[in-house]
Design an enzyme around this catalytic site. Structure first.
Site, PDB file in Angstrom:
ATOM      1  N   HIS A   1      -3.307   6.101   0.560  1.00 19.10           N
ATOM      2  CA  HIS A   1      -2.037   6.805   0.792  1.00 19.10           C
ATOM      3  C   HIS A   1      -2.287   8.087   1.587  1.00 19.10           C
ATOM      4  O   HIS A   1      -2.415   9.172   1.010  1.00 19.10           O
ATOM      5  CB  HIS A   1      -1.365   7.126  -0.541  1.00 19.10           C
ATOM      6  CG  HIS A   1      -0.813   5.934  -1.248  1.00 19.10           C
ATOM      7  ND1 HIS A   1       0.477   5.497  -1.069  1.00 19.10           N
ATOM      8  CD2 HIS A   1      -1.394   5.050  -2.101  1.00 19.10           C
ATOM      9  CE1 HIS A   1       0.682   4.416  -1.795  1.00 19.10           C
ATOM     10  NE2 HIS A   1      -0.443   4.118  -2.426  1.00 19.10           N
TER      11      HIS A   1
ATOM     12  N   GLU B   1      -0.326   9.853   3.282  1.00 20.26           N
ATOM     13  CA  GLU B   1       0.770  10.818   3.210  1.00 20.26           C
ATOM     14  C   GLU B   1       0.518  11.909   2.177  1.00 20.26           C
ATOM     15  O   GLU B   1       1.063  13.019   2.285  1.00 20.26           O
ATOM     16  CB  GLU B   1       2.093  10.106   2.905  1.00 20.26           C
ATOM     17  CG  GLU B   1       2.252   9.542   1.506  1.00 20.26           C
ATOM     18  CD  GLU B   1       1.663   8.151   1.304  1.00 20.26           C
ATOM     19  OE1 GLU B   1       1.982   7.511   0.283  1.00 20.26           O
ATOM     20  OE2 GLU B   1       0.884   7.710   2.169  1.00 20.26           O
TER      21      GLU B   1
ATOM     22  N   CYS C   1      -0.813   0.831   1.771  1.00 13.83           N
ATOM     23  CA  CYS C   1      -1.049   0.156   0.501  1.00 13.83           C
ATOM     24  C   CYS C   1      -0.475  -1.267   0.546  1.00 13.83           C
ATOM     25  O   CYS C   1      -1.020  -2.127   1.232  1.00 13.83           O
ATOM     26  CB  CYS C   1      -0.476   0.978  -0.648  1.00 13.83           C
ATOM     27  SG  CYS C   1      -1.161   0.539  -2.267  1.00 13.83           S
TER      28      CYS C   1
END
Length: 547
Positions: free
Chosen positions: A519, A521, A380
């Protein structure tokens, strides 16, 4: 129709209700049941989207664009069930819904009260999708006795009475403090917590007791007697070296069996825990170690980057290495040369964030990684800083910056290669935003498709050229600089399907340098590590071997 498990907490917060809920969900799945987990938060914010990470930790984003509590990340990581907007609610959202209905006249002129209107709203939320799964696990945030939580406790009391007998049970998580001076494990705080719970009409069927070590049989029997639960329903929740031990540890303690007994399910299906045996084996038996620097601005609170830390752990599992994380304050590089601080690391990760503070340090971290061949993952804002670094130091755009920083300063200081995202396509509709919009829920949120360039590093990592990932941002790299940056070697290897929004950049001639606008993750799991984190740790492992 689902059976409901309500998880409450007492004595103190942060005991691990979310982890216990997630582990129980995984154990029920291991016995062949389908599950869904929900979080009911008493705070008055509509959602955590506008909270500082120092206040609340990470904001976990769902595929359908909800900004939720970080516990939903635990739920997804342990069960693999994608969370939805309907899996997270707060007092703020409940009261907003009630007041909107009142304004519309839905209540036909009645006086609006906590009971029944607020509690009915909570019950309606709990009921959503109850026919879809075998078990619905609902965690109530905070602790029993909190004034904000009273409507939620009253709602689940009513809900359990509305349902047929035996369709709802209550699990209460408390603390058993060890008093070192007297050498005693004290049960009194748990007794008082259960007394408080019973005073509002709720009685626990299962007691989960957090402690540093084992709970002696004498204390278990005492808890069972004074808290009115069966002795085999007193579950010890000992401190663990890794959260991924929790399903196995809770199974040994009999948590899943106690739940099935409370529902009268007999005989119970036998669990298949081979998946979790493999996970714990990978955690405890690594074949090496890599060290990763996370250069961020919220490093004082590790929960601000919870999913990133866990995704790195998953990448380590996939590569049979332990990932040692060190938190580096990006503002340090505003004052000092990053080289002495970063040269000891095998890889560098720059995460997301908002605002200008610490961004110059993140740019310097990206520059160090690019110039020294250190594996770099920018997420990001971390991607945007890598693009600004390339624009300044490789393409010669010395004034390159972000419109976000000029907006904060109230003056034009930069040539904005990153701009405020004003429109994008969501499904079949065009979304429009302006800088003057409210902050909450106005970002590009949720899962969006991306197209990867054939032959690029990211296409090789994913093993395909069409992906979807979760987003949470309101600023975007300006594609009008794409040709300029690609001429100096920075490749835009992932774009939105319409070609207007950059999703991924990479340096092809670098050992491993990737920036992503999304993102990754948020979708990583211990038994299914995200491809980017798996390959990032592999690259760090290669660097570690070369040193």
């Amino acid at each position: 129709m689902a059976r409901f498990i309500f998880i409450t907490g007492g004595v103190v917060s942060s005991l691990g209700k979310g982890l216990a809920s997630a582990a129980l969900g995984a154990l029920l799945q291991a016995r062949g049941y389908s599950v869904r987990l929900r979080k009911l938060d008493p705070y008055l914010n509509v959602d955590p989207g506008t909270m500082s990470p120092f206040e609340h930790g990470e904001v976990f984003v769902t595929d359908d664009g909800a900004e939720t509590d970080l516990d939903l990340g635990h739920y997804e990581r342990f069960t693999g069930v994608p969370a939805r907007k309907t899996d997270s609610i707060s007092s703020g959202r409940v009261y907003t819904n009630v007041l909107e209905k009142e304004r519309r006249g839905d209540y036909l002129g009645k006086t609006i009260q906590v009971i029944p209107h607020v509690t009915n709203e909570i019950k309606d939320f709990i009921s959503i999708g109850e026919d879809e799964v075998d078990f619905m696990l609902c965690e109530i945030g905070g602790t029993v006795g909190d004034i904000e939580g009273l409507p939620f406790f009253e709602a689940i009391r009513q809900f359990s009475q509305d349902k047929p007998r035996g369709q709802c049970i209550f699990m209460h998580l408390t603390l058993l403090p060890y008093i070192k001076a007297s050498g005693e494990l004290k049960t009194k705080p748990t007794q008082h917590s259960v007394k408080e719970l019973r005073s509002i009409g709720l009685a626990p069927d299962i007691l989960v007791c957090r402690s540093e070590g084992p709970i002696p049989q004498k204390e278990r029997e005492k808890l069972a007697l004074f808290c009115n639960v069966r002795p085999d329903s007193v579950i010890a929740a000992q401190d663990l070296k890794s959260i991924y031990e929790a399903p196995i540890a809770y199974h040994r303690e009999g948590m899943d069996q106690a739940v099935l007994d409370a529902f009268g399910i007999n005989p119970a299906p036998k669990p298949n825990l081979s998946k979790w045996d493999d996970v714990t084996d990978r955690v405890h038996n690594p074949e090496g170690e890599v060290t990763v620097a996370i250069v961020g601005k919220y490093t004082q609170l590790e929960d601000a980057y919870k999913s990133i830390a866990e995704a790195l752990t998953h990448g380590g599992m996939a590569n049979r290495v332990k990932v040692k994380i060190e938190w580096v304050d990006a503002e340090l590089f505003d004052r000092e040369d990053p080289a002495p601080h970063l040269e000891k690391f095998d890889a560098i990760l720059v995460p997301g964030g908002f605002g200008e503070r610490g961004t110059e340090g993140k740019i310097k971290a990206a520059q160090y990684a690019r110039e020294n061949g250190v594996p770099y993952l920018g997420i990001c804002l971390g991607m945007q800083m890598a693009v600004i670094e390339a624009a300044r130091n490789v393409a010669g755009l010395t004034k390159a910056g972000s419109e976000e920083f000029d907006h904060e300063a109230g003056e034009r200081r930069f040539e904005p290669v990153v701009y405020h995202l004003k429109e994008w396509v969501q499904g079949n509709e065009k979304v429009n935003r302006s800088v003057a919009d409210d902050k909450g829920g106005t970002m590009r949120l949720g899962a969006y498709d991306a197209v990867l360039t054939e032959g690029s590093r990211v296409a090789q990592i994913y093993g395909k050229t069409a992906i979807d990932e979760r987003h949470r941002h309101r600023y975007e790299v300006d594609t009008s600089y794409k040709d300029t940056l690609e001429e100096v070697g920075l490749k835009f290897s992932g774009m939105s399907p319409d070609g207007k929004l950059p999703e991924i950049v990479e340096w092809p001639d670098h050992p491993w340098f990737i920036g992503v606008q999304f993102h990754p993750e948020l979708k990583s799991k211990p038994f299914a590590p995200h491809p980017l984190f798996r390959d990032f740790v592999r690259a760090a492992k290669e660097v570690s071997r070369l040193v």
